[in-house]
Design an enzyme around this catalytic site. Structure first.
Site, PDB file in Angstrom:
ATOM      1  N   ASP A  82      36.745 -29.368  -3.695  1.00  0.00           N
ATOM      2  CA  ASP A  82      37.260 -30.479  -4.687  1.00  0.00           C
ATOM      3  C   ASP A  82      38.571 -29.934  -5.536  1.00  0.00           C
ATOM      4  OD1 ASP A  82      37.141 -32.619  -6.114  1.00  0.00           O
ATOM      5  OD2 ASP A  82      35.669 -31.931  -7.771  1.00  0.00           O
ATOM      6  N   HIS A 178      37.850 -37.855 -15.734  1.00  0.00           N
ATOM      7  CA  HIS A 178      37.090 -37.162 -15.497  1.00  0.00           C
ATOM      8  C   HIS A 178      36.221 -36.660 -16.725  1.00  0.00           C
ATOM      9  CE1 HIS A 178      39.934 -35.694 -12.139  1.00  0.00           C
ATOM     10  NE2 HIS A 178      38.848 -35.783 -11.285  1.00  0.00           N
TER      11      HIS A 178
HETATM   12  P1  13P Z   1      32.959 -36.507 -13.596  1.00  0.00           P
HETATM   13  O1  13P Z   1      32.433 -35.037 -13.929  1.00  0.00           O
HETATM   14  O2  13P Z   1      33.545 -37.505 -14.376  1.00  0.00           O
HETATM   15  O3  13P Z   1      31.724 -37.146 -12.937  1.00  0.00           O
HETATM   16  O4  13P Z   1      34.151 -36.213 -12.403  1.00  0.00           O
HETATM   17  C1  13P Z   1      33.842 -35.529 -11.167  1.00  0.00           C
HETATM   18  C2  13P Z   1      35.144 -35.494 -10.270  1.00  0.00           C
HETATM   19  O5  13P Z   1      36.000 -36.357 -10.290  1.00  0.00           O
HETATM   20  C3  13P Z   1      35.067 -34.318  -9.710  1.00  0.00           C
HETATM   21  O6  13P Z   1      36.301 -34.145  -8.728  1.00  0.00           O
END
Ligand code: 13P
Length: 294
Positions: A82, A178
């Protein structure tokens, strides 16, 4: 089984459903997600980012665990890096057997995002690993400036980006952010833009910042073309809430049972989430539906 993220998302794109990509920073989270997927007959994407690896568990520690867990289930599991930004970390993950890497060039000038994403695509595809890019910028929920509509993804530019970079999935900015939103706030998503993006690109689209979005937004986002939904904050919160509840009921509870409580809470959270985004029941072992994943 561990499969390419592209295989999972191409099926989701073809059949109009969303797949959960949960940031899973330890064995409890990885097992909660993968076992929830098996029980729900749903695909799942396990992922973590460079910061999470640095702060908690590195890829070389997590990879054997995830490979072993994926081997035990019938449903497709993908492993994604990610928000990769550093070339060395991305290359290391590809070499270790991640089945997708995300290159996040969303803060770069457009042409730099195109050239760096293209380079990552060429490298990853040569190794049988798929790629997610990001265009537009998904910011932080705590910082309302980051919800600036100027940072939303433009469909025409997105088409140029996808054609020049060869990414397999595209993260788009349509109103989520996020992290945790200020109390009581539910984001307003630009569904018209999302529909336009889907019509123009006809490919798997990714929603970052899935936490706190609200069920109605999530369902509508999937109906408008989102196929991968990233969730971190809400999954951490589900684990923490289960631990606190277990402690409240039994203040002397030992560490192992606290970890078990967290895992059970996260597993239930994942199962509920899968029902909302429509991935439950998509993968029935033995049915022809599985064709295409191998
Ligand atoms: P959240 O923490 O808002 O759920 O976002 C997670 C995300 O987009 C990881 O790439």
């Amino acid at each position: 089984m561990l499969v390419s993220m592209k295989a999972i998302l191409d099926d989701a794109n073809r059949r109009y459903y969303g797949v959960m990509a949960m940031n899973s920073i330890n064995i409890e989270m990885a097992r909660a997600g993968i076992m929830a997927a098996e029980e729900e007959h749903s695909p799942i994407i396990v992922q973590f980012g460079p910061g999470q690896m640095k702060n908690h568990a590195h890829a070389e520690e997590m990879l054997p665990v995830i490979k072993e867990l994926a081997k035990r289930v019938h449903v497709p599991v993908a492993l994604n890096l990610d928000h990769g930004t550093d070339f060395h970390i991305i290359a290391d993950c590809i070499n270790r057997g991640f089945t997708n890497v995300m290159f996040d060039g969303s803060s770069l000038p457009y042409e730099d995002n195109v050239s760096r994403t293209s380079m990552i695509s060429a490298l990853a595809h040569g190794m049988g690993c798929s790629v997610e890019g990001e265009l537009g910028h998904v910011g932080q929920a705590a910082n309302s400036d980051d919800m600036d509509q100027d940072l939303y993804t433009d469909p025409d530019q997105a088409l140029d980006f996808v054609q020049r970079t060869g990414v397999d999935a595209l993260a788009v900015a349509v109103g989520t952010a996020h992290g945790a939103y200020p109390k009581g706030k539910i984001p307003k998503l630009d569904f018209d833009r999302l529909c336009q993006l889907k019509e123009t690109l006809q490919m798997p689209l990714v929603l970052h910042g899935g936490s706190g979005s609200g069920e109605e937004n999530l369902r509508k986002a999937v109906a408008s073309g989102i196929n991968k939904i990233n969730v971190c904050t809400d999954a951490f919160a589900a684990g923490k809430k289960s631990m606190l509840k277990a402690l409240e009921q039994e203040p002397d509870l030992d560490y192992m049972h606290l970890c078990m409580a967290a895992e059970a809470g996260i597993k239930q959270f994942v199962k509920d989430f899968m029902k909302v985004i429509g991935s439950s029941g998509r993968y029935i072992y033995g049915e022809t539906r599985q064709v295409g994943y191998e």
